[in-house]
Structure formats: structure tokens, C-alpha cells
Scaffold this active site. Structure first.
Site, short mmCIF file in Angstrom:
data_model
loop_
_atom_site.label_atom_id
_atom_site.label_comp_id
_atom_site.label_asym_id
_atom_site.label_seq_id
_atom_site.Cartn_x
_atom_site.Cartn_y
_atom_site.Cartn_z
N ASP A 136 1.06 -1.23 -0.20
CA ASP A 136 0.13 0.20 -0.20
C ASP A 136 1.20 1.25 -0.37
O ASP A 136 0.75 2.08 0.20
CB ASP A 136 -0.94 -0.11 1.31
N ARG A 187 14.65 9.85 5.69
CA ARG A 187 15.50 9.19 6.43
C ARG A 187 16.38 9.45 5.65
O ARG A 187 16.59 10.57 4.14
CB ARG A 187 15.06 7.43 5.25
N ARG A 194 21.64 0.67 -3.18
CA ARG A 194 22.08 -1.34 -2.43
C ARG A 194 22.46 -1.97 -3.30
O ARG A 194 22.79 -2.22 -4.40
CB ARG A 194 20.72 -1.27 -1.97
N ASP A 263 19.18 -6.14 -0.91
CA ASP A 263 18.40 -5.33 -1.39
C ASP A 263 18.33 -4.22 -0.26
O ASP A 263 18.20 -2.99 -0.05
CB ASP A 263 17.35 -5.53 -2.09
N ASN A 264 18.97 -4.84 1.21
CA ASN A 264 18.99 -4.10 2.56
C ASN A 264 20.62 -3.64 2.91
O ASN A 264 20.76 -3.70 4.26
CB ASN A 264 18.31 -4.74 3.26
#
Ligand code: AMP
Ligand code: MG
Length: 509
Positions: A136, A187, A194, A263-264
Site C-alpha cells: 500500500d 531518512r 544497495r 536489497d537491504n
């Protein structure tokens, strides 16, 4: 607790928001690397849950400006912003997902501060993007508070991390397992690129984009490597080293990330994407903080090898750049990755020696440390409390026949601790360690305050139930100075209460 005038000085002449210097270098890469998309503000009123004036100082901007709320809630776009969602891929729980991307984070652009440092400004939870898949585009207040506090806590601990500028709340309902309140986190990072940002182009065979991205990262974030004979090899070498050091830092402080998907993983070696993270309390090396991680892939003691797995994914994606001959490139990459473990272990050993208050490196130190960790595991000793209290260790004390100390009380197996204490005392005497000096050194590396899950939970409940953000502010300030004594806040440094064992941290955020 330190007084307000003890805070870092704000910039000499903070710039008002509408004069922020937007330098959107990532946007210049072109739309192969992102999708242009504007934040979707909440449909209901929003307010500032917490604002980090220290982070505003990083941008050189006026923390008191009234425009922050409209900017950071996505209601109005600052002049100069070029909002976009970054594209990436990733290995999630070991499986390649060839197309991911920021599904709920929108980068407004980059602000360059008066010192010339560039910060990407990202709004997390700011609505749908072309990469939202089934999501969402929103973030819940609960996970936003956790990321906000933990990124500032990691910064306070001296561990590389993205930063948090602000948290905006609203009466917006967000549907997870339950109906929750939505929130947006701002942030900051010099770059949010990444490992997966490289992988996406490898799996699409768009090798020219891998080169463009590597050149961009080199030019903006590793300029010192640009002139080396093999800049791409130098880049990978440096990312391997930074990742090894980052994970050594996590292991030393007892931090479990929880979702170490590629991806982190940050190309700058920052702690990135705080989800179901946790700090180890009762020591257990196989601690799993993410309740959805049934196999324990990202258990605490697996983090070093998961770092290597992720670096291998990055190295593979960079293969086309490493050498003209693919086989030689692969051989070079294998050798480069082969250095990771030693770098991590050496860095970790240095950090743990410091935690034990040892100045010199000696052969038996690893055994001494392992002996303590084994005892802590068997006795379910709190990792943070033990290391903090260990600074009170007196070399003569354990040699006596009745050593009573607060340290010893942390172990059910007191004779076991006494035996270890005798080894420790002998080791300290080998380097003529002076109790008072050692205590001071140890208190600078063994934090007294960490973001325990239950502390975050109390702050979350107050925020959700009563829009009471006072607890967030207390934690924010304590965790900025985790090595200091804050006598009025002693209970924040104690053992978790019994109810804390029931807290489950899921992936849903
Ligand atoms: P994470 O596990 O938080 O690193 O997220 C993995 C991917 O899913 C990222 O690409 C996120 O942007 C995306 N994602 C996570 N939650 C949502 C959400 N509520 N709506 C859209 N995308 C999401
Ligand atoms: Mg992520």
C-alpha cells in the site's frame, strides 16, 4: 541526562528551508535507475511526532522552520526537489527477486550542506510507487518509531547507519494484521544505493547501466578510488571491507538486523532498512529477532556468513566490470571475497578486546572471550549489562575467597564465573592493567543504554494509544549518549521486565 545546551551546536547560520541547496545527482542518471513519482500525502491531518534537530544540522538547515511538516508529510514539494523511487533487485531469503525497488520510499532529492556534504532525503511510507507490488506504499507508526530510534541509537553507538530526520504521524488507517496508524519517516543517507541496485541490471543483462552506476558511486562516494589502476576492483574491495567492519560492529554490540536481504545492504557499508531488528539480551548466539524467519537464516550468529553471501551477489553483478575476461574476473572476485572473513574476524577481535578492557593482543584472548560467551549463554546473562558491569571488575577481587560483586550475581553458576574471573584477572595482570583506567576505557565502548525491544514497545504504546510522544523523546536522548551515565534514567539500563519475553517482532511494517 545531558542538558539542552550540551547538544551539538547548530550551524552558525542555518539556512531557511526554501533556500536549501538541492543537487539531485542521482536524478541525473536517468530513468533507467528510478521512476519519477510524487509522495502521496495522508488524506487526514498530520503532525510532527518527533523531529531530530541534530539531523537538520547535518543538512545545514533551520530546525525551527515551520515548513518542515508540509515537506516531510508529502503535502508540498520543496522547490528544487525531484522526487523519485529507486529501482533495485535483490536476493530475499536466498531467492533472487529480479525486480524490486522502493515500494514505499520516495527520495525527494539531495541537499548539499554548506560544507559540501550531500544528503539524500527519503520519505518512507509516502505512498504508492511503480515498485509497490501488492503493498500500500505506507508504513505504520510502530515500525516508523522503531526505525527512527534505532538509526539514531546506532549512530550514538558509533556504528555506520542511515539517519532519521523526522517522523510525521496522521490519523490515517493502515491495514496490517490489525488496523494501525500510518506514519512517514524521513531518512537521510549520503546514498541509499544497495547491492540490489547493481543486481537488477545484471539480471537484465544491461551491463552499461552497471558501469554507469559504479562510476556514479565512485565519483560521489569513493572519489579516492577513481584514480586507482582498477577502480571497479578497488570499489568492490572497499565495499567488502566496509561490510566486514559493519557486521563486526553488529556482532560486538549484539545487534541482529533481521532481514539481511541483498536489497537491504548498503553500498556505503551503512546499517540500512530497520525492520524486525533486535539487540541481544539474554545471550544466545542463535538469536532470531524476526519471527517470520522460521529457519533462522538471519539468526545473530549467521550474520557474518550472510554478509558474505550478499557480497557474492554484488560481486557477481559487478563481474562485467571486474575484468575483460570473465573467468579472470571471477577468479579475482573469489580472491577478494576470500579476504572478507579475516577482515571481519580481525575487526571483531579488536572490538571485543576493547570491550574486555584489553590493550594488547595476545594469543589466548579468543579463548578467554569464548569462555565468557559460553558462560553467558549457559547462564542466560544479559549481554549489555554484563559488559557494562565488567568494567567494575577489580583484579584483586576474584583472587580472594569471597568475591562478591555485581558481576558475579549475573551468573547462576558462580563457581563457573569465578574460574573465568581468575583467568581474566591473570590476563589483565599480564599487561599491568590498572582498574580505574580500564574502567574508564571500557565504559567508552560498552554501552549502558541500548534500544531494547520492550523500551521501544512502551514508547510505541504511548504513541499509539494517547499520542503521547514523551517516551520517544526520552529514548532518543538517552540513545544519543549510550555510553554516558544518566542517573535519573537508571531503570532504562536494567533487565527487561517479564512481559517483554512475549513481544513478537514480525516483518510486517
Ligand atoms: P523490506 O523487507 O522492508 O526491505 O521491503 C522489501 C521490499 O518491499 C522493498 O522494495 C519495499 O519497498 C517493499 N515494501 C515493503 N513494504 C511495502 C508497502 N507497505 N508497500 C509497498 N512496498 C513495500
Ligand atoms: Mg528494504
Amino acid at each position: 541526562m545531558y542538558l539542552p545546551d550540551d547538544r551539538p551546536a547548530p550551524p552558525a547560520s542555518p539556512v531557511s528551508l526554501n533556500r536549501a541547496h538541492w543537487t539531485n545527482s542521482f536524478a541525473r542518471l536517468g530513468e533507467a535507475f528510478y521512476s519519477q513519482v510524487r509522495p502521496t500525502p495522508f488524506s487526514r491531518p498530520t503532525w510532527m511526532v518527533h523531529f531530530n534537530a541534530d539531523a537538520a544540522a547535518l543538512l545545514g538547515l533551520d530546525a525551527t522552520a515551520p515548513e518542515w511538516l508540509t515537506w516531510l508529510s508529502g503535502q508540498s514539494l520543496p522547490a528544487g526537489a525531484e522526487p523519485l523511487a529507486m529501482l533495485y533487485a535483490g536476493h530475499q531469503f536466498g531467492h533472487l527477486v529480479p525486480q524490486l525497488g522502493d515500494g514505499r520510499a520516495i527520495m525527494l532529492g539531495e541537499i548539499t550542506n554548506p560544507a559540501g556534504q550531500r544528503w539524500e532525503v527519503q520519505l518512507k511510507g509516502s505512498g504508492l510507487t511503480p515498485y509497490s507490488r501488492g503493498g500500500d506504499g505506507r508504513a505504520v507508526l510502530r515500525s516508523t518509531i522503531r526505525e527512527y530510534l534505532c538509526s539514531e541509537a546506532m549512530h550514538g553507538l558509533g556504528i555506520p547507519t542511515t539517519r532519521a530526520l523526522a517522523m510525521v504521524g496522521g490519523d490515517e488507517e493502515v491495514y496490517r494484521e490489525n488496523i494501525e496508524s500510518g506514519a512517514m519517516l524521513t531518512r537521510l543517507a549520503p546514498s541509499h544505493v544497495r547491492f540490489g541496485s547493481f543486481e537488477v541490471f545484471f539480471y537484465r543483462s544491461q551491463y552499461e547501466h552497471i558501469k554507469t552506476l559504479a562510476d556514479y558511486v565512485l565519483a560521489h562516494h569513493y572519489p579516492e578510488l577513481q584514480d586507482s589502476a582498477q577502480p571497479y576492483q578497488a570499489l568492490l574491495t572497499e565495499v567488502i571491507k566496509r561490510t566486514a567492519h559493519l557486521i563486526a560492529n553488529w556482532q560486538a554490540v549484539g545487534f541482529a538486523h533481521g532481514v539481511m536481504n541483498s536489497d537491504n545492504m548498503s553500498i556505503l557499508g551503512l546499517t540500512l532498512d530497520y525492520g524486525p531488528f533486535g539487540f541481544i539480551e539474554a545471550y544466545q548466539p542463535a538469536y532470531i529477532c524476526n519471527h517470520s524467519d522460521h529457519e533462522g537464516r538471519y539468526a545473530f550468529d549467521q550474520q557474518p556468513s550472510m554478509g558474505l553471501f550478499n557480497l557474492s551477489c554484488l560481486a557477481q553483478a559487478m563481474l562485467p566490470l571486474l575484468h575483460e575476461e570473465p573467468e579472470q574476473g571471477a577468479e579475482w572476485a573469489r580472491a577478494a571475497l576470500g579476504k572478507y572473513q579475516t577482515q571481519l574476524v580481525e575487526h571483531y577481535a579488536g572490538l571485543m578486546r576493547a570491550k574486555l578492557g584489553l590493550r594488547e593482543a595476545m594469543a589466548e584472548d579468543q579463548h578467554l572471550l569464548q569462555g565468557l560467551l559460553d558462560l553467558m549463554q549457559a547462564n542466560q546473562t544479559d549481554y549489555t549489562i554484563l559488559f557494562r558491569r565488567l568494567s567494575e571488575f577489580k583484579v584483586v577481587e576474584v583472587r580472594g575467597t569471597h568475591p562478591t560483586s555485581q558481576i558475579r550475581d549475573l551468573f547462576l553458576d558462580r563457581p563457573g564465573f569465578d574460574a573465568w574471573g581468575a583467568r581474566y584477572a591473570a590476563r589483565l595482570q599480564q599487561e599491568n592493567s590498572v582498574d580505574a583506567e580500564r574502567r574508564e576505557r571500557m565504559n567508552q565502548v560498552n554501552p549502558k543504554y541500548i534500544l531494547r525491544n520492550y523500551l521501544a514497545e512502551v514508547a510505541i504504546r504511548k504513541a499509539e494509544d494517547d499520542k503521547d510522544y514523551s517516551e520517544i523523546d526520552i529514548l532518543y536522548r538517552l540513545l544519543q549518549r549510550p555510553f554516558d551515565e544518566h542517573p535519573d534514567y537508571e531503570r532504562y539500563a536494567g533487565h527487561p521486565p517479564d512481559w517483554a519475553t512475549g513481544i513478537a517482532v514480525s516483518c510486517s511494517s
